[in-house]
Motif scaffolding. Sequence first.
Motif, PDB file in Angstrom:
ATOM      1  N   ARG A   8      -9.152  53.541  60.869  1.00 26.60           N
ATOM      2  CA  ARG A   8      -8.845  52.586  59.798  1.00 26.60           C
ATOM      3  C   ARG A   8     -10.109  51.992  59.192  1.00 26.60           C
ATOM      4  N   GLU A   9     -11.108  51.774  60.056  1.00 29.40           N
ATOM      5  CA  GLU A   9     -12.358  51.229  59.527  1.00 29.40           C
ATOM      6  C   GLU A   9     -12.921  52.166  58.466  1.00 29.40           C
ATOM      7  N   MET A  10     -12.870  53.472  58.747  1.00 27.85           N
ATOM      8  CA  MET A  10     -13.428  54.435  57.804  1.00 27.85           C
ATOM      9  C   MET A  10     -12.544  54.590  56.576  1.00 27.85           C
ATOM     10  N   LEU A  11     -11.221  54.658  56.801  1.00 28.69           N
ATOM     11  CA  LEU A  11     -10.320  54.898  55.671  1.00 28.69           C
ATOM     12  C   LEU A  11     -10.250  53.691  54.734  1.00 28.69           C
ATOM     13  N   ALA A  12     -10.486  52.501  55.262  1.00 28.30           N
ATOM     14  CA  ALA A  12     -10.442  51.312  54.408  1.00 28.30           C
ATOM     15  C   ALA A  12     -11.797  51.040  53.759  1.00 28.30           C
ATOM     16  N   ARG A  22     -22.349  59.641  69.898  1.00 29.63           N
ATOM     17  CA  ARG A  22     -21.310  59.794  70.911  1.00 29.63           C
ATOM     18  C   ARG A  22     -21.561  61.019  71.779  1.00 29.63           C
ATOM     19  N   TRP A  61      -7.435  55.042  68.623  1.00 31.57           N
ATOM     20  CA  TRP A  61      -8.103  53.789  68.957  1.00 31.57           C
ATOM     21  C   TRP A  61      -8.260  52.886  67.745  1.00 31.57           C
ATOM     22  N   GLY A  62      -7.668  53.304  66.630  1.00 28.88           N
ATOM     23  CA  GLY A  62      -7.714  52.448  65.445  1.00 28.88           C
ATOM     24  C   GLY A  62      -8.995  52.540  64.644  1.00 28.88           C
ATOM     25  N   LEU A  63      -9.980  53.305  65.164  1.00 27.35           N
ATOM     26  CA  LEU A  63     -11.279  53.338  64.487  1.00 27.35           C
ATOM     27  C   LEU A  63     -11.199  54.033  63.129  1.00 27.35           C
ATOM     28  N   VAL A  83      -2.231  58.949  55.972  1.00 24.25           N
ATOM     29  CA  VAL A  83      -2.024  57.506  55.996  1.00 24.25           C
ATOM     30  C   VAL A  83      -2.113  57.073  57.445  1.00 24.25           C
ATOM     31  N   VAL A  84      -3.115  56.281  57.754  1.00 17.98           N
ATOM     32  CA  VAL A  84      -3.309  55.818  59.126  1.00 17.98           C
ATOM     33  C   VAL A  84      -3.271  54.302  59.108  1.00 17.98           C
ATOM     34  N   THR A  85      -2.255  53.747  59.749  1.00 18.93           N
ATOM     35  CA  THR A  85      -2.157  52.279  59.726  1.00 18.93           C
ATOM     36  C   THR A  85      -2.122  51.723  61.127  1.00 18.93           C
ATOM     37  N   ARG A 113     -22.935  58.949  63.744  1.00 23.35           N
ATOM     38  CA  ARG A 113     -22.151  58.341  64.807  1.00 23.35           C
ATOM     39  C   ARG A 113     -21.621  59.392  65.787  1.00 23.35           C
TER      40      ARG A 113
END
Lengths: 316, 278
Positions: free
Chosen positions: B97-101, B15, B93-95, B276-278, B11
């Motif tokens: 969280r997709e990886m951390l979850a 980019r 950009w919140g992205l 911790v990224v929320t 990815r």
Amino acid sequence: MEGADIIEVRDLEHTFNGIKAVRGITFSVRKGEIFSFLGPNGAGKSTTINILTTLLPPQTGMVQVAGYDVAREPDKVRKSIGIVFQDEVLDRDLTVWETMEFHGRLYSIPRGERRQRIADMLRVVELESKRDERTKNLSGGMKRRLEIARGLMTRPEVLFLDEPTSGLDPQTRIRMWDYIRQVNAAGTTIFLTTHYMEEADMLSDRISIIDHGRIVTTGTPDELKSSLGEDVVYLETVDDTKAREVLQGVGDIRSITDSLRGLSITISTDGSHCLPRIVERVRDAGIEISSVNLKKPTMDDVFVHYTGRELRDTGA
Amino acid sequence: MAWKFLTVYWREMIRFVRFRTQLLSSLLQPALWMAFFGVAMSSNFSRFTSDIPIPPGVIAVDYLTFMAAGVIAMTTLFTSLFGGISLLFDKNWGLMREMLASPMPRTHIMLGVSLSGMTKSFIQVAIIMVFGLLLGVEFFPGFSPLRIVVSILGIFVFVAIFSLGFLLFSSNISMRLESPEGLQGIITLLTLPLFFVSNALYPIQAFPELLQALSTYNPLTHLVNGVRYFALGSEFFAVGARYTSTPTDILLSFSYLVVFAAVMYLLARQAFLRAVVT
């Protein structure tokens, strides 16, 4: 029914910088249901979801998702869940297909299987024709559908939908509801949060309302609405005094009081069944009715009843 | 599977090629340094040092060739220091969280980002070498084809370990910070001393003692040592100073960079596991 719960939360507490965001909540979600989690901003909703989805390590209490403890086996929980985040989580410069491919690879779905599922999911959410479009060029509804497809491609046991329809137009929202129902009918448990009470009402099997870090009530939408009290009929006639006399003793009428204009009649059962009898009785007595209105408690009423009316998001 | 980091790598590379301006500037920047600073300084330094006698039997190296190794090092440093910024964007950009979850191990997220940064440095280094050739940089003087191949590999190995160290440093900082501005501040603060208290642009022999001592702790100095050793040989004369380095010196420089990268790895790993990224 221990075995039928797919999410179990017991005595969960969470403190940020000395402020208790979650103050000991206990609830469970049954396998296969659509469970909604409602609450004003700052009620502890996000903290709870972040803990359930392993983004935030729990401090005290027990949290199990899909049979695994989130503190001890977060990776197994991660493999069992799908998430559609509250705000848009899409790489603007990846294409629709790349977004799905990246996600499938994050979950180590083998290549052949992954490609197949991507094709299937894009068909389900009707984004096949947008396969090579960058996500920044999609409409709000398409983005949401892509996020749902992404959340589902790993075939999760539980799908977390954090305000899945916020910011969507009414048509798209109704389409989204259809998708959510479809997904649920196929066996996925849904954990939903929403700000739209109508949405919670339409979709949920059960609802919990959280406020000030505590769960204030839990029940089916009907249970919650009827817990608020009875349906009310507002009646205006040319002669309210006479109408009141006539209506005395009609079954299911609990009380009749004067309201601003006309009478307000509280019904102890389902108001829509009682309404024709009221109208009939008053008409038979020769009293002309100028207006009649039935009001049932809505989820909005339930929400306001349990969480109060004060503005949130002020101060801390 | 041990190759999960390739997902993140994939990815990052998409980019890289897709952000046209970023791609273009990262390729142009080192070329511009060579073309303007290199050529300008080259003519000055040759004037200053023309009357210093060259010891017999030692290869004399012009300034442009001397500093080309420094530009390779500098470019690698800048690119690597900025490498972690994509993590900050992912966080904002919140992205992230997709990886951390997801079940993706966090160390693999870190490695994927780092390896893509390393690849970018490789591309830049290759461009500098080719562009340098056009400007008249005389790398590999009198080397046999086999020695040239080995030397190029040697340069890339040094660039790899150095960039890994700084990429992990940058990733570590990015995971702990909230905003890209913070990272930019730290980078600005670091690049000046790292760059100028090193042997990238001029010999350190003439530095005051304190700066000389400091420069030997600077990873950039060790990268430049390695690159010059492979590009110019074990003995050469440039900017009025004689350079000799034995294979042992080079091995020590390399070991220093390995230790630096290892420490950075451990620190970054800790930052990733705790994030911790929320």
